[in-house]
Write a protein that holds these residues in place. Structure first.
Motif, PDB file in Angstrom:
ATOM      1  N   PHE A   1       0.834  -1.205   0.000  1.00 28.87           N
ATOM      2  CA  PHE A   1       0.000   0.000   0.000  1.00 28.87           C
ATOM      3  C   PHE A   1       0.871   1.258   0.000  1.00 28.87           C
ATOM      4  N   VAL A   2       1.999   1.206   0.713  1.00 31.70           N
ATOM      5  CA  VAL A   2       2.945   2.328   0.678  1.00 31.70           C
ATOM      6  C   VAL A   2       3.524   2.468  -0.725  1.00 31.70           C
ATOM      7  N   ALA A   3       3.819   1.333  -1.368  1.00 30.83           N
ATOM      8  CA  ALA A   3       4.350   1.362  -2.733  1.00 30.83           C
ATOM      9  C   ALA A   3       3.337   1.990  -3.686  1.00 30.83           C
ATOM     10  N   LEU A   4       2.052   1.725  -3.471  1.00 34.88           N
ATOM     11  CA  LEU A   4       1.010   2.372  -4.279  1.00 34.88           C
ATOM     12  C   LEU A   4       1.043   3.884  -4.073  1.00 34.88           C
TER      13      LEU A   4
ATOM     14  N   GLU B   1      31.197  -2.350  19.856  1.00 27.66           N
ATOM     15  CA  GLU B   1      30.527  -3.031  18.750  1.00 27.66           C
ATOM     16  C   GLU B   1      29.051  -3.223  19.045  1.00 27.66           C
ATOM     17  N   SER B   2      28.696  -3.378  20.318  1.00 32.32           N
ATOM     18  CA  SER B   2      27.286  -3.544  20.686  1.00 32.32           C
ATOM     19  C   SER B   2      26.483  -2.278  20.402  1.00 32.32           C
ATOM     20  N   ILE B   3      27.116  -1.099  20.534  1.00 34.31           N
ATOM     21  CA  ILE B   3      26.429   0.154  20.223  1.00 34.31           C
ATOM     22  C   ILE B   3      26.154   0.239  18.721  1.00 34.31           C
ATOM     23  N   VAL B   4      27.101  -0.247  17.907  1.00 37.45           N
ATOM     24  CA  VAL B   4      26.878  -0.294  16.460  1.00 37.45           C
ATOM     25  C   VAL B   4      25.651  -1.142  16.159  1.00 37.45           C
ATOM     26  N   GLU B   5      25.567  -2.312  16.773  1.00 43.69           N
ATOM     27  CA  GLU B   5      24.428  -3.210  16.551  1.00 43.69           C
ATOM     28  C   GLU B   5      23.119  -2.569  16.999  1.00 43.69           C
ATOM     29  N   ASP B   6      23.132  -1.885  18.138  1.00 50.85           N
ATOM     30  CA  ASP B   6      21.913  -1.251  18.639  1.00 50.85           C
ATOM     31  C   ASP B   6      21.500  -0.061  17.778  1.00 50.85           C
ATOM     32  N   THR B   7      22.471   0.640  17.218  1.00 56.58           N
ATOM     33  CA  THR B   7      22.168   1.739  16.303  1.00 56.58           C
ATOM     34  C   THR B   7      21.465   1.209  15.062  1.00 56.58           C
ATOM     35  N   ILE B   8      21.916   0.064  14.577  1.00 59.23           N
ATOM     36  CA  ILE B   8      21.287  -0.570  13.415  1.00 59.23           C
ATOM     37  C   ILE B   8      19.849  -0.962  13.740  1.00 59.23           C
ATOM     38  N   LEU B   9      19.629  -1.527  14.943  1.00 57.80           N
ATOM     39  CA  LEU B   9      18.280  -1.939  15.340  1.00 57.80           C
ATOM     40  C   LEU B   9      17.332  -0.746  15.456  1.00 57.80           C
ATOM     41  N   SER B  10      17.882   0.416  15.801  1.00 62.80           N
ATOM     42  CA  SER B  10      17.042   1.586  16.044  1.00 62.80           C
ATOM     43  C   SER B  10      16.476   2.203  14.769  1.00 62.80           C
ATOM     44  N   VAL B  11      16.946   1.767  13.593  1.00 65.87           N
ATOM     45  CA  VAL B  11      16.531   2.385  12.337  1.00 65.87           C
ATOM     46  C   VAL B  11      15.040   2.191  12.066  1.00 65.87           C
ATOM     47  N   SER B  12      14.419   1.198  12.691  1.00 66.25           N
ATOM     48  CA  SER B  12      13.013   0.897  12.416  1.00 66.25           C
ATOM     49  C   SER B  12      12.090   2.079  12.697  1.00 66.25           C
ATOM     50  N   ILE B  13      12.413   2.887  13.702  1.00 65.91           N
ATOM     51  CA  ILE B  13      11.579   4.044  14.019  1.00 65.91           C
ATOM     52  C   ILE B  13      11.610   5.061  12.877  1.00 65.91           C
ATOM     53  N   ALA B  14      12.795   5.300  12.321  1.00 66.59           N
ATOM     54  CA  ALA B  14      12.923   6.234  11.196  1.00 66.59           C
ATOM     55  C   ALA B  14      12.185   5.712   9.969  1.00 66.59           C
ATOM     56  N   VAL B  15      12.274   4.398   9.715  1.00 68.30           N
ATOM     57  CA  VAL B  15      11.604   3.793   8.565  1.00 68.30           C
ATOM     58  C   VAL B  15      10.095   3.975   8.669  1.00 68.30           C
ATOM     59  N   CYS B  16       9.537   3.653   9.834  1.00 73.34           N
ATOM     60  CA  CYS B  16       8.098   3.824  10.035  1.00 73.34           C
ATOM     61  C   CYS B  16       7.684   5.285   9.849  1.00 73.34           C
ATOM     62  N   THR B  17       8.537   6.205  10.287  1.00 68.80           N
ATOM     63  CA  THR B  17       8.207   7.632  10.199  1.00 68.80           C
ATOM     64  C   THR B  17       8.075   8.084   8.755  1.00 68.80           C
ATOM     65  N   PHE B  18       9.084   7.806   7.927  1.00 69.14           N
ATOM     66  CA  PHE B  18       8.997   8.367   6.569  1.00 69.14           C
ATOM     67  C   PHE B  18       8.005   7.612   5.690  1.00 69.14           C
ATOM     68  N   TYR B  19       7.778   6.319   5.945  1.00 62.43           N
ATOM     69  CA  TYR B  19       6.744   5.628   5.184  1.00 62.43           C
ATOM     70  C   TYR B  19       5.346   6.108   5.584  1.00 62.43           C
ATOM     71  N   THR B  20       5.167   6.447   6.856  1.00 66.46           N
ATOM     72  CA  THR B  20       3.890   7.000   7.308  1.00 66.46           C
ATOM     73  C   THR B  20       3.628   8.347   6.642  1.00 66.46           C
ATOM     74  N   VAL B  21       4.660   9.186   6.551  1.00 64.84           N
ATOM     75  CA  VAL B  21       4.516  10.483   5.879  1.00 64.84           C
ATOM     76  C   VAL B  21       4.118  10.283   4.418  1.00 64.84           C
ATOM     77  N   ALA B  22       4.734   9.305   3.746  1.00 62.89           N
ATOM     78  CA  ALA B  22       4.409   9.040   2.340  1.00 62.89           C
ATOM     79  C   ALA B  22       2.953   8.609   2.177  1.00 62.89           C
ATOM     80  N   ALA B  23       2.503   7.685   3.025  1.00 63.18           N
ATOM     81  CA  ALA B  23       1.130   7.182   2.925  1.00 63.18           C
ATOM     82  C   ALA B  23       0.112   8.284   3.227  1.00 63.18           C
ATOM     83  N   LEU B  24       0.364   9.065   4.269  1.00 63.26           N
ATOM     84  CA  LEU B  24      -0.548  10.161   4.609  1.00 63.26           C
ATOM     85  C   LEU B  24      -0.551  11.229   3.518  1.00 63.26           C
ATOM     86  N   SER B  25       0.590  11.498   2.926  1.00 69.63           N
ATOM     87  CA  SER B  25       0.670  12.492   1.854  1.00 69.63           C
ATOM     88  C   SER B  25      -0.212  12.089   0.680  1.00 69.63           C
ATOM     89  N   CYS B  26      -0.178  10.807   0.333  1.00 69.07           N
ATOM     90  CA  CYS B  26      -0.991  10.317  -0.774  1.00 69.07           C
ATOM     91  C   CYS B  26      -2.480  10.465  -0.457  1.00 69.07           C
TER      92      CYS B  26
END
Length: 513
Positions: free
Chosen positions: A67-70, A376-401
């Motif tokens: 639906f986001v891709a649409l 190295e554990s902080i690097v791994e946790d930084t990678i895990l934290s990206v999910s919040i940013a992903v949800c944010t910009f995909y939500t903006v895209a869907a709402l914009s449409c």
């Protein structure tokens, strides 16, 4: 009356139209999802969470992403702008939402580069047979990796898209070969003894044991699909019209889900999910890198080396495919005076935003080097934290449409569904997933770095890095408020336009009432 759905006031940025072919655009989206290392990290945990229902969980989890891709498709058709989420969010919702959506995407892209660098360091260590990796090794590999990907990306859209296409074809060829061998082994009765034979019940959503089981698999699967949109930031450079450019995200998403489902079936049917069997996907030694396990089972001792090479290729092409769109989003933000003017520079020879490209590459290198020297554990946790940013910009895209098309979409049930209803559903799902993910991330046991003041470090890293964008936005608003006043990119919605004088009179009467 007729529909006016094209966004106005968009500016050319000096990019070269036609330098990216339609198929190259699709491969950029495929490369950005990084199927090899996404599968390597997701198959084991997905199987542990969802069991043999993983194929149907993959399919269900792709629905909101589809639906986001649409949303991306319709918005690209209306505004084939390199700024994508930033531009659409600003035009449909407002300048602050648009700016924050652009920041979330830039943050996600940089963190994706950090993730790919870490994966490359690990894979190169496997290639050289290193059990221990000293700090200097991390830094040397990171410098070589980021400089090479950034250099190739800065060469030009045609050159970098062709390189991405070659790497993506190589990556998919090896994955297809590996999947084919797994299926042959299964058909010949050479699967792991504890693996269950394939059953159509694997596609039965009602067979999922519980909602909690579904949710765990769903949240793992949801985030391995992100990246399909990378090609749409190249829409100003893609050959053909805006509608053709918009379809590239849909095609990339369709190929990605097909790949994940086919490969997950092969892996489950061959290796199974018995945690006690040393060849199982969910065994403690295999769960972090199932591709390595499967390649070793098929090829033998050299399997780990082959898997490391596949994952390196995947990380390399994924990094190129995230630098390209993020550089163009920063270019668009600067063009509309939402960032400092140096980011709006386009090299006269390569016709690419060289300054912005190198800035993003160097930011990735600095962040990775700093974090890897800390822990190295902080690097791994930084990678895990990206999910919040992903949800944010995909939500903006869907709402914009949904907001941009809501005045015109309901003239036909098909456009009402694809332009408003489905994007709205995607936004609701993504907001709910973001809240659930944030709740999980607050747990001190989530990730490797423990907690800060009793709150999980992954949550703190993800939220602090995202909210840092608010600080930057506020500072830029004080320095250059024109963009935030709507002067450079004013609010706009799709609307109905009168065809003749009678329609104008009817419209005026309607307004008076």
């Amino acid at each position: 009356m007729h529909e006016e759905t094209q966004m106005h006031g968009l500016k050319a940025k000096g990019l070269k139209k036609g330098s990216v072919s339609n198929w190259a655009a699709v491969t950029i989206g495929l490369a950005a999802t990084a199927p090899a290392y996404s599968l390597a990290g997701a198959l084991g945990y997905g199987a542990a969470g969802s069991g043999y229902q993983l194929p149907i969980v993959f399919i269900l989890s792709v629905i909101p992403m589809f639906f986001v891709a649409l949303s991306y498709k319709h918005l690209t058709t209306a505004a084939p702008d390199a700024g994508t989420i930033f531009t659409w969010g600003t035009k449909a919702i407002g300048p602050r939402i648009g700016w924050f959506g652009g920041w979330a995407l830039l943050l996600g892209s940089v963190l994706a580069g950090v993730a790919a660098t870490q994966i490359t360091v690990i894979s190169v260590a496997v290639v050289f047979g290193m059990d221990e990796t000293p700090p200097w090794f991390h830094i040397v590999v990171a410098v070589l990796f980021i400089f090479s990907t950034t250099y190739l990306t800065a060469l030009g859209a045609r050159e970098s898209s062709r390189t991405t296409m070659i790497l993506t074809i190589a990556q998919y060829s090896i994955l297809i070969l590996l999947a084919g061998i797994l299926y042959i082994r299964v058909f010949q009765g050479e699967a792991v003894s504890t693996a269950e034979p394939f059953s159509w019940e694997w596609f039965n959503p009602l067979a999922i044991p519980s909602f909690d089981v579904f949710l765990k698999g769903f949240m793992i699967a949801l985030f391995i699909f992100w990246g399909f949109d990378a090609s749409l930031a190249m829409s100003e450079e893609t050959e053909g019209d805006s509608e053709q450019a918009g379809r590239s995200g849909i095609i990339a998403m369709s190929i990605t889900i097909f790949t994940y489902v086919v490969f997950s079936i092969a892996a489950l049917a061959y290796a199974g999910i018995d945690v006690n069997h040393e060849s199982s996907l969910t065994h403690s030694r295999n769960i972090d890198s199932s591709i390595t396990t499967l390649a070793t089972e098929i090829i033998g001792a050299q399997g780990a080396l082959v898997a490391a090479v596949i994952i390196c290729v995947s990380a390399f092409s994924a990094t190129m495919s995230t630098i390209m769109p993020s550089a163009r989003i920063a270019l668009a933000m600067a063009t509309y005076r939402a960032l400092p003017s140096p980011f709006a520079r386009v090299n006269s020879v390569t016709r690419t935003p060289k300054f912005t490209t190198w800035t993003i590459g160097l930011m990735t290198l600095v962040i990775y080097t700093t974090l890897s020297l800390m822990s190295e554990s902080i690097v791994e946790d930084t990678i895990l934290s990206v999910s919040i940013a992903v949800c944010t910009f995909y939500t903006v895209a869907a709402l914009s449409c949904a907001l941009y098309f809501h005045r015109t979409a309901f003239n036909h049930w098909r456009t009402a569904l694809s332009q408003v209803v489905f994007p709205a559903i995607a936004a609701i799902v993504l907001i709910a997933v973001a809240i659930l993910q944030a709740w999980n991330m607050m747990d001190p046991d989530y990730g490797s770095s423990g907690s800060i003041a009793g709150v999980g470090a992954v949550f703190m890293i993800g939220v602090v890095s995202l909210l840092f964008g608010v600080v930057l936005m506020t500072l830029w608003n004080l320095r250059a408020p024109g963009f935030f006043r709507g002067e450079t990119l004013p609010l706009e919605r799709a609307h109905m336009v009168p065809d003749n004088l009678r329609d104008i009179q009817v419209l005026q009467e309607t307004v008076k009432r």
